[in-house]
Design a protein around this motif. Structure first.
Motif, PDB file in Angstrom:
ATOM      1  N   PHE A 148       0.825  -1.205   0.000  1.00 43.12           N
ATOM      2  CA  PHE A 148       0.000   0.000   0.000  1.00 43.12           C
ATOM      3  C   PHE A 148       0.865   1.263   0.000  1.00 43.12           C
ATOM      4  N   THR A 149       2.102   1.155   0.464  1.00 47.33           N
ATOM      5  CA  THR A 149       2.939   2.350   0.586  1.00 47.33           C
ATOM      6  C   THR A 149       3.549   2.792  -0.733  1.00 47.33           C
ATOM      7  N   ASN A 150       3.935   1.828  -1.590  1.00 47.04           N
ATOM      8  CA  ASN A 150       4.586   2.212  -2.842  1.00 47.04           C
ATOM      9  C   ASN A 150       3.963   1.562  -4.076  1.00 47.04           C
ATOM     10  N   LEU A 151       2.904   0.754  -3.873  1.00 45.88           N
ATOM     11  CA  LEU A 151       2.170   0.090  -4.954  1.00 45.88           C
ATOM     12  C   LEU A 151       3.040  -0.868  -5.762  1.00 45.88           C
ATOM     13  N   LYS A 152       4.125  -1.364  -5.170  1.00 42.89           N
ATOM     14  CA  LYS A 152       4.950  -2.374  -5.819  1.00 42.89           C
ATOM     15  C   LYS A 152       4.391  -3.763  -5.525  1.00 42.89           C
ATOM     16  N   VAL A 153       4.637  -4.704  -6.444  1.00 42.87           N
ATOM     17  CA  VAL A 153       4.178  -6.079  -6.273  1.00 42.87           C
ATOM     18  C   VAL A 153       5.089  -6.792  -5.273  1.00 42.87           C
ATOM     19  N   ASN A 154       4.526  -7.185  -4.143  1.00 42.96           N
ATOM     20  CA  ASN A 154       5.285  -7.933  -3.141  1.00 42.96           C
ATOM     21  C   ASN A 154       5.319  -9.423  -3.447  1.00 42.96           C
ATOM     22  N   ALA A 155       4.247  -9.918  -4.075  1.00 41.09           N
ATOM     23  CA  ALA A 155       4.179 -11.344  -4.384  1.00 41.09           C
ATOM     24  C   ALA A 155       3.233 -11.566  -5.547  1.00 41.09           C
ATOM     25  N   LEU A 156       3.577 -12.526  -6.413  1.00 44.65           N
ATOM     26  CA  LEU A 156       2.713 -12.999  -7.487  1.00 44.65           C
ATOM     27  C   LEU A 156       2.605 -14.501  -7.321  1.00 44.65           C
ATOM     28  N   ILE A 157       1.394 -14.971  -7.029  1.00 42.40           N
ATOM     29  CA  ILE A 157       1.191 -16.350  -6.602  1.00 42.40           C
ATOM     30  C   ILE A 157       0.305 -17.085  -7.598  1.00 42.40           C
ATOM     31  N   GLU A 158       0.743 -18.244  -8.013  1.00 45.02           N
ATOM     32  CA  GLU A 158      -0.051 -19.086  -8.907  1.00 45.02           C
ATOM     33  C   GLU A 158      -1.010 -19.942  -8.081  1.00 45.02           C
ATOM     34  N   THR A 159      -2.236 -20.111  -8.578  1.00 49.68           N
ATOM     35  CA  THR A 159      -3.229 -20.925  -7.886  1.00 49.68           C
ATOM     36  C   THR A 159      -3.894 -21.890  -8.864  1.00 49.68           C
ATOM     37  N   VAL A 160      -4.693 -22.793  -8.314  1.00 50.25           N
ATOM     38  CA  VAL A 160      -5.568 -23.617  -9.132  1.00 50.25           C
ATOM     39  C   VAL A 160      -6.640 -22.701  -9.719  1.00 50.25           C
ATOM     40  N   MET A 161      -7.411 -23.182 -10.688  1.00 50.06           N
ATOM     41  CA  MET A 161      -8.523 -22.396 -11.216  1.00 50.06           C
ATOM     42  C   MET A 161      -9.404 -21.939 -10.064  1.00 50.06           C
ATOM     43  N   ASN A 162      -9.626 -20.620  -9.979  1.00 48.65           N
ATOM     44  CA  ASN A 162     -10.298 -20.034  -8.812  1.00 48.65           C
ATOM     45  C   ASN A 162     -11.425 -19.110  -9.280  1.00 48.65           C
ATOM     46  N   PRO A 163     -12.496 -19.673  -9.853  1.00 48.78           N
ATOM     47  CA  PRO A 163     -13.549 -18.828 -10.427  1.00 48.78           C
ATOM     48  C   PRO A 163     -14.308 -18.015  -9.401  1.00 48.78           C
ATOM     49  N   ARG A 164     -14.293 -18.422  -8.123  1.00 52.44           N
ATOM     50  CA  ARG A 164     -14.977 -17.671  -7.070  1.00 52.44           C
ATOM     51  C   ARG A 164     -14.131 -16.519  -6.527  1.00 52.44           C
ATOM     52  N   GLY A 165     -12.881 -16.452  -6.925  1.00 50.46           N
ATOM     53  CA  GLY A 165     -12.003 -15.402  -6.416  1.00 50.46           C
ATOM     54  C   GLY A 165     -11.732 -15.540  -4.929  1.00 50.46           C
ATOM     55  N   LEU A 166     -11.572 -16.774  -4.459  1.00 48.15           N
ATOM     56  CA  LEU A 166     -11.409 -17.016  -3.022  1.00 48.15           C
ATOM     57  C   LEU A 166     -10.058 -16.517  -2.526  1.00 48.15           C
ATOM     58  N   CYS A 167     -10.084 -15.841  -1.401  1.00 44.60           N
ATOM     59  CA  CYS A 167      -8.876 -15.317  -0.779  1.00 44.60           C
ATOM     60  C   CYS A 167      -9.278 -14.640   0.520  1.00 44.60           C
ATOM     61  N   CYS A 168      -8.438 -14.710   1.536  1.00 47.19           N
ATOM     62  CA  CYS A 168      -8.681 -13.966   2.771  1.00 47.19           C
ATOM     63  C   CYS A 168      -7.341 -13.589   3.384  1.00 47.19           C
ATOM     64  N   VAL A 169      -7.354 -12.518   4.187  1.00 45.86           N
ATOM     65  CA  VAL A 169      -6.113 -11.966   4.703  1.00 45.86           C
ATOM     66  C   VAL A 169      -6.319 -11.509   6.145  1.00 45.86           C
ATOM     67  N   SER A 170      -5.280 -11.670   6.972  1.00 44.84           N
ATOM     68  CA  SER A 170      -5.354 -11.231   8.368  1.00 44.84           C
ATOM     69  C   SER A 170      -5.283  -9.716   8.437  1.00 44.84           C
ATOM     70  N   GLN A 171      -5.599  -9.155   9.616  1.00 44.25           N
ATOM     71  CA  GLN A 171      -5.696  -7.704   9.743  1.00 44.25           C
ATOM     72  C   GLN A 171      -4.869  -7.109  10.877  1.00 44.25           C
ATOM     73  N   VAL A 172      -4.342  -7.896  11.792  1.00 45.13           N
ATOM     74  CA  VAL A 172      -3.558  -7.323  12.879  1.00 45.13           C
ATOM     75  C   VAL A 172      -2.192  -6.892  12.353  1.00 45.13           C
ATOM     76  N   GLU A 173      -1.623  -5.889  12.984  1.00 43.28           N
ATOM     77  CA  GLU A 173      -0.356  -5.341  12.502  1.00 43.28           C
ATOM     78  C   GLU A 173       0.798  -6.310  12.699  1.00 43.28           C
ATOM     79  N   ALA A 174       0.701  -7.151  13.729  1.00 48.32           N
ATOM     80  CA  ALA A 174       1.819  -8.028  14.068  1.00 48.32           C
ATOM     81  C   ALA A 174       2.026  -9.151  13.055  1.00 48.32           C
ATOM     82  N   LYS A 175       0.954  -9.571  12.363  1.00 48.87           N
ATOM     83  CA  LYS A 175       1.059 -10.700  11.441  1.00 48.87           C
ATOM     84  C   LYS A 175       0.371 -10.358  10.122  1.00 48.87           C
TER      85      LYS A 175
END
Length: 377
Positions: A148-175
């Motif tokens: 979010f600070t510089n809009l650079k790509v931190n990671a590009l990850i390959e997945t299985v076919m994901n038509p639902r767009g499944l993904c979730c992310v933690s929110q605490v600062e520590a992790k």
């Protein structure tokens, strides 16, 4: 610019609370808005609605419209908010105006009333997730993680076919924990974005249909396309902690959530029943950092394994079968539901279980229009 973006994201003050409406709303125009998507913010204190005219933001306690933006010439099929801040991720439906195509993510700063960045891709965007440090964009076979600070790509990850767009992310600062489908059906990969450590979890035999992380990223809930079982994992080491049975017949699970106090799990499905399950009390004592989890893995051979069978829900609530609902938790044993029919419900359960009590039911949009193109994030 990057410093300004970071400061804006962290400055979650009273920007939404300061929005008030002194003039009466045009109810007739409001009822004509078609819902394209609905999504919770990260702690269920608010939700955002994408319409064919723009987007609307609501706070939940009490339910109240905080922001209404209809100046755009195109609707938004994907909308995401960052807690109760002034930053929103928007993806256009791509039909009424090519200015907001479905292969671009626009980050809207409501404080400046403008877009401060856009991210373009070669294929359609299926989901966007936000945290204070990252923008996560999901395509059909890949996941992009931006700073979010510089809009650079931190990671590009390959997945299985994901038509639902499944993904979730933690929110605490520590992790910084990210979960997404792996490279094989039924597989989930959990990535520590700071350590670049990946844990592969064989969650189900069939494709993943729904997943959710706790705010700190320690626990993961999953359901498959079969829709009969919901499983809870320790996301740090992949241990299966508990298994819940929604029913015996196949069903599409629309949404699953783990309460912030780690006592309950709630799930909604196409069968029209909201289920609430008990989490085992000892889950709170399990390791919540990678070092403790690694130590536990080394001695797992001498520890008793969890051997309970799959458990049924202790509380239920009936919902319209024809409507998709996303589920969240409120205070004092309450469950919150937002439907693509433009409805909000607040229900309460007690320790005895059984049928839940509906405390609140409000319609924020007309319920006359929804179709298969509606997205539930």
């Amino acid at each position: 610019m990057s410093l300004m973006i970071f400061s804006t994201v962290r400055g979650i003050g009273s920007l939404l609370k300061s929005k008030t409406y002194d003039q009466p709303r045009d109810e007739e125009a409001k009822s004509d808005r078609k819902v394209l998507s609905v999504a919770w913010n990260q702690d269920w204190s608010g939700f955002i609605v994408g319409t064919e005219r723009g987007f609307n933001v609501y706070s939940c306690n009490p339910i109240k419209e905080s922001i209404s933006r209809e100046t755009h010439n195109s609707g938004f099929k994907i909308v995401e908010m960052l807690f109760l801040s002034n930053l929103f991720a928007l993806v256009g439906n791509g039909y009424t105006n090519s200015e907001y195509p479905p292969n671009k993510v626009f980050i809207w700063n409501d404080h400046t009333n403008s877009f401060f960045c856009e991210l373009g891709f070669k294929s359609q965007v299926l989901a966007v997730k936000l945290r204070r440090e990252h923008i996560v964009v999901v395509l059909e076979r890949s996941v992009y993680v931006y700073s979010f600070t510089n809009l650079k790509v931190n990671a590009l990850i390959e997945t299985v076919m994901n038509p639902r767009g499944l993904c979730c992310v933690s929110q605490v600062e520590a992790k910084a924990v990210l979960a997404y489908p792996g490279l094989h059906p039924g597989q989930v990969q959990v990535r520590d974005l700071r350590r670049n450590i990946v844990k592969i979890i064989k969650a189900h035999d069939s494709d993943i249909a729904c997943m959710s992380l706790t705010l700190d990223g320690s626990f993961l809930a999953t359901a498959s396309t079969k829709g009969t079982l919901i499983r809870i994992f320790n996301s740090l080491d992949g241990t299966l902690l508990q298994e819940f049975r929604r029913g015996m017949e196949r069903a599409e699970i629309y949404s699953v959530a783990i309460s912030s106090n780690l006592k309950w799990v709630a799930a909604s499905s196409e069968k029209g029943t909201l289920h609430v399950f008990h989490l085992r009390p000892d889950i709170l004592s399990l390791p919540k950092n990678i070092n403790d989890a690694s130590s536990l893995s080394l001695i797992r051979g001498i520890l008793p394994m969890y051997t309970y069978g799959n458990e049924r829900s202790f509380a239920q609530f009936s919902l319209p079968v024809s409507t998709k609902f996303i589920v969240g938790f409120g205070p004092e044993n309450t469950v919150l539901l937002v439907g693509i029919d433009g409805s909000f419900r607040r229900c309460r359960f007690d320790g005895e279980g059984g049928q839940m009590v509906e405390l609140e039911h409000k319609c924020f949009f007309s319920s006359r229009q929804t179709d298969d193109s509606t997205v539930v994030m």
